[in-house]
Structure formats: C-alpha cells, structure tokens
Write a protein that holds these residues in place. Structure first.
Motif, PDB file in Angstrom:
ATOM      1  N   SER A 180       0.755  -1.162  -0.011  1.00 57.89           N
ATOM      2  CA  SER A 180      -0.128   0.019   0.008  1.00 57.89           C
ATOM      3  C   SER A 180       0.702   1.330  -0.023  1.00 57.89           C
ATOM      4  N   HIS A 181       1.886   1.406   0.825  1.00 56.72           N
ATOM      5  CA  HIS A 181       2.783   2.392   0.816  1.00 56.72           C
ATOM      6  C   HIS A 181       3.463   2.557  -0.669  1.00 56.72           C
ATOM      7  N   ILE A 182       3.818   1.513  -1.247  1.00 55.29           N
ATOM      8  CA  ILE A 182       4.637   1.679  -2.546  1.00 55.29           C
ATOM      9  C   ILE A 182       3.584   2.245  -3.607  1.00 55.29           C
ATOM     10  N   ILE A 183       2.153   1.890  -3.532  1.00 55.34           N
ATOM     11  CA  ILE A 183       1.432   2.178  -4.432  1.00 55.34           C
ATOM     12  C   ILE A 183       1.337   3.748  -4.301  1.00 55.34           C
ATOM     13  N   LYS A 184       0.881   4.247  -2.849  1.00 58.43           N
ATOM     14  CA  LYS A 184       0.701   5.677  -2.761  1.00 58.43           C
ATOM     15  C   LYS A 184       1.820   6.373  -3.066  1.00 58.43           C
ATOM     16  N   LYS A 185       3.106   5.993  -2.706  1.00 57.86           N
ATOM     17  CA  LYS A 185       4.630   6.615  -3.089  1.00 57.86           C
ATOM     18  C   LYS A 185       4.558   7.173  -4.784  1.00 57.86           C
ATOM     19  N   PHE A 186       4.128   6.269  -5.450  1.00 56.43           N
ATOM     20  CA  PHE A 186       4.162   6.402  -6.945  1.00 56.43           C
ATOM     21  C   PHE A 186       2.754   6.443  -7.536  1.00 56.43           C
ATOM     22  N   ASN A 187       1.797   7.002  -6.811  1.00 55.35           N
ATOM     23  CA  ASN A 187       0.572   7.203  -7.338  1.00 55.35           C
ATOM     24  C   ASN A 187       0.073   6.260  -8.388  1.00 55.35           C
ATOM     25  N   LEU A 188       0.373   5.122  -8.076  1.00 51.12           N
ATOM     26  CA  LEU A 188      -0.252   3.939  -8.929  1.00 51.12           C
ATOM     27  C   LEU A 188      -1.702   3.774  -9.110  1.00 51.12           C
ATOM     28  N   GLU A 189      -2.308   3.313 -10.366  1.00 52.30           N
ATOM     29  CA  GLU A 189      -3.450   3.049 -10.552  1.00 52.30           C
ATOM     30  C   GLU A 189      -4.036   1.775  -9.635  1.00 52.30           C
ATOM     31  N   SER A 190      -5.343   2.019  -9.291  1.00 50.93           N
ATOM     32  CA  SER A 190      -5.880   0.840  -8.438  1.00 50.93           C
ATOM     33  C   SER A 190      -5.984  -0.261  -9.169  1.00 50.93           C
ATOM     34  N   LYS A 191      -5.727  -0.591 -10.355  1.00 51.47           N
ATOM     35  CA  LYS A 191      -5.882  -1.935 -10.914  1.00 51.47           C
ATOM     36  C   LYS A 191      -5.309  -2.824 -10.214  1.00 51.47           C
ATOM     37  N   HIS A 192      -5.679  -4.191 -10.343  1.00 51.27           N
ATOM     38  CA  HIS A 192      -5.122  -5.162  -9.428  1.00 51.27           C
ATOM     39  C   HIS A 192      -3.669  -5.588  -9.836  1.00 51.27           C
ATOM     40  N   ASN A 193      -3.164  -5.366 -11.045  1.00 52.33           N
ATOM     41  CA  ASN A 193      -2.012  -5.848 -11.494  1.00 52.33           C
ATOM     42  C   ASN A 193      -1.025  -4.462 -11.606  1.00 52.33           C
ATOM     43  N   SER A 194      -1.246  -3.274 -11.131  1.00 54.20           N
ATOM     44  CA  SER A 194      -0.486  -2.219 -11.582  1.00 54.20           C
ATOM     45  C   SER A 194       0.644  -2.160 -10.693  1.00 54.20           C
ATOM     46  N   LEU A 195       0.839  -2.579  -9.738  1.00 52.16           N
ATOM     47  CA  LEU A 195       2.069  -2.933  -8.733  1.00 52.16           C
ATOM     48  C   LEU A 195       2.817  -3.927  -9.541  1.00 52.16           C
ATOM     49  N   SER A 196       2.506  -4.922 -10.029  1.00 51.34           N
ATOM     50  CA  SER A 196       3.407  -6.067 -10.554  1.00 51.34           C
ATOM     51  C   SER A 196       3.956  -5.417 -11.773  1.00 51.34           C
ATOM     52  N   ILE A 197       3.034  -4.611 -12.589  1.00 50.63           N
ATOM     53  CA  ILE A 197       3.432  -4.043 -13.914  1.00 50.63           C
ATOM     54  C   ILE A 197       4.466  -3.110 -13.470  1.00 50.63           C
ATOM     55  N   PHE A 198       4.561  -2.012 -12.401  1.00 56.24           N
ATOM     56  CA  PHE A 198       5.439  -1.131 -11.979  1.00 56.24           C
ATOM     57  C   PHE A 198       6.657  -2.004 -11.546  1.00 56.24           C
ATOM     58  N   ALA A 199       6.817  -2.979 -10.709  1.00 57.38           N
ATOM     59  CA  ALA A 199       7.652  -3.643 -10.338  1.00 57.38           C
ATOM     60  C   ALA A 199       8.780  -4.206 -11.329  1.00 57.38           C
ATOM     61  N   LYS A 200       8.036  -4.950 -12.382  1.00 54.43           N
ATOM     62  CA  LYS A 200       8.737  -5.299 -13.540  1.00 54.43           C
ATOM     63  C   LYS A 200       9.402  -4.267 -14.376  1.00 54.43           C
ATOM     64  N   GLU A 201       8.648  -3.193 -14.358  1.00 52.13           N
ATOM     65  CA  GLU A 201       9.273  -2.025 -15.298  1.00 52.13           C
ATOM     66  C   GLU A 201      10.667  -1.244 -14.441  1.00 52.13           C
ATOM     67  N   ASN A 202      10.623  -1.506 -12.976  1.00 50.57           N
ATOM     68  CA  ASN A 202      11.764  -0.913 -12.564  1.00 50.57           C
ATOM     69  C   ASN A 202      12.831  -1.977 -11.802  1.00 50.57           C
ATOM     70  N   GLU A 203      12.676  -3.321 -12.178  1.00 50.30           N
ATOM     71  CA  GLU A 203      13.342  -4.319 -11.667  1.00 50.30           C
ATOM     72  C   GLU A 203      14.866  -4.084 -11.447  1.00 50.30           C
ATOM     73  N   ASP A 204      15.286  -3.616 -12.733  1.00 54.65           N
ATOM     74  CA  ASP A 204      16.724  -3.167 -12.630  1.00 54.65           C
ATOM     75  C   ASP A 204      17.310  -2.162 -11.529  1.00 54.65           C
ATOM     76  N   PHE A 205      16.380  -1.338 -11.205  1.00 54.87           N
ATOM     77  CA  PHE A 205      16.858  -0.449 -10.125  1.00 54.87           C
ATOM     78  C   PHE A 205      16.807  -0.874  -8.840  1.00 54.87           C
ATOM     79  N   LEU A 206      16.325  -2.190  -8.641  1.00 52.35           N
ATOM     80  CA  LEU A 206      16.001  -2.542  -7.414  1.00 52.35           C
ATOM     81  C   LEU A 206      17.452  -3.510  -6.719  1.00 52.35           C
ATOM     82  N   ASP A 207      18.448  -3.736  -7.273  1.00 49.28           N
ATOM     83  CA  ASP A 207      19.587  -4.516  -6.988  1.00 49.28           C
ATOM     84  C   ASP A 207      20.308  -3.435  -5.943  1.00 49.28           C
TER      85      ASP A 207
END
Length: 207
Positions: A180-207
């Motif tokens: 929930s915090h991640i969704i709020k920080k990046f103003n992600l849409e409320s769609k059920h898969n929005s967080l998954s899409i965001f995670a995959k798009e930014n995976e390279d920056f998470l190491d």
C-alpha cells in the motif's frame, strides 16, 4: 463507529479549538499534547486510528513523529500547519501522510479530511495542493525503504503476498501494508496488477 483520535499542537488556542470542535461532533478523542514528545508517547500508548499533529512542535515535529511511526504503527497521520512550505509538503508526500491541512482552514476542512482518511484516502488541503502541484512522475526508487525495495523485487519475480511473507519472515498484513505504501508513493492506479507491472518495469533499479 467514530475513529479514535489524538491531537497535538503547541498553540493552546488551536489545540482547544480543534479538540472542542471534534468533541462536539462526537469524535473519540483519546488525548491531547502540547509537544511532540508527549504526542509520540500518547500514540505509542493508545495506537489511535488517527493522530492530528502540528508540524512544528517542541522536542519532536509532526514530520519526525510520522517518521518514527512509519512501518511500526498503523495510526494515520494528519499534519496541520500555518506554513505554506514546499519542503514540509513534499516530505509529507514521501512519508505516506494521510492528511495535510493549513491551520487557517483546519476547522472548515477537518471533517472532510477525517471522512476521507477513515476510508483510506489521503486528503491534502486544496490551497496547499494548488501551491505545490504534483511532481510528475519521475520514478525515484530511493524513495522506497529497504523493506519496500525487497518486497517490490519479489513482486517483480512473481511472488505472491503469502510467499513474500514466508521469505521475509513477516506477516501477510505487513506485506500488504508495504504494498500500500509503494502504491501511494508512486500514485499507481488501483488496478489489481498495477503494482506488478510497476515492479517489472523498475526491476533493474532494485538491486
């Protein structure tokens, strides 16, 4: 049932005015404080649903209290201030603050703010939002805490909340709170898969 509330402000008239107004409206006021240290003690003791905090107070500011509470206590923080300060505003956004009101409009807006916060929707005073428009949409992964980064990485690897909880030895509830915090920080849409899409798009920056 009305939420439990703690109020803290070092201006006696503001504190008395807010407390009297909310008591008259039958809100459940658990206590009040005139400095940040007292306010934080009350929050730790009672774990209220909502804490209404002045930003500038002796000992601990409202921002500092929010930082201490973040990820530890479920209390939703509403900040009130006389100052139209962009630094405080953007800090509040980063800290998942649920409400942000200017004191000059506090008694006018507080009920709408509380109704919104009770439903889990942040409420920022229109006057302050108009002055400091949203910073669009530069993804700053460093805005995430280490725990949030680990969870986002696991989401990118298609792990479910239950699997993440097991891997990190935390509860499902804690996983959902981080999400929930991640969704709020990046103003992600409320769609059920929005967080998954965001995670995959930014995976390279998470190491």
């Amino acid at each position: 049932m009305n939420p439990s509330i703690i109020i803290a402000d070092d201006h006696p008239l503001v504190l008395k005015g807010l407390q009297g107004f909310l008591t008259e409206k039958n809100y459940n006021i658990l206590g009040s404080a005139t400095n940040g240290k007292e306010a934080y003690k009350l929050i730790l003791k009672h774990e209220p649903d909502i804490a209404i905090l002045d930003i500038r107070m002796p000992h601990l500011s409202g921002i500092e209290i929010a930082e201490l509470c973040n990820e530890k206590i479920d209390t939703k923080i509403i900040l009130i201030t006389f100052e139209k300060n962009g630094v405080f505003y953007h800090q509040a956004k980063q800290l998942n603050i649920y409400g942000y009101l200017l004191k000059e409009f506090a008694l006018v807006e507080i009920e709408n703010c509380l109704k919104s916060v009770i439903k889990g929707a942040p409420y920022f005073s229109k006057e302050i939002e108009d002055q400091f428009p949203k910073e669009k949409e530069i993804v700053n992964i460093d805005a995430l805490t280490p725990s949030e980064k680990r969870i986002l990485k696991l989401i990118a690897n298609n792990k479910t909340a239950k699997e993440i909880a097991k891997i990190l030895c935390i509860s499902n509830r804690t996983v959902e709170k981080h999400k929930s915090h991640i969704i709020k920080k990046f103003n992600l849409e409320s769609k059920h898969n929005s967080l998954s899409i965001f995670a995959k798009e930014n995976e390279d920056f998470l190491d």
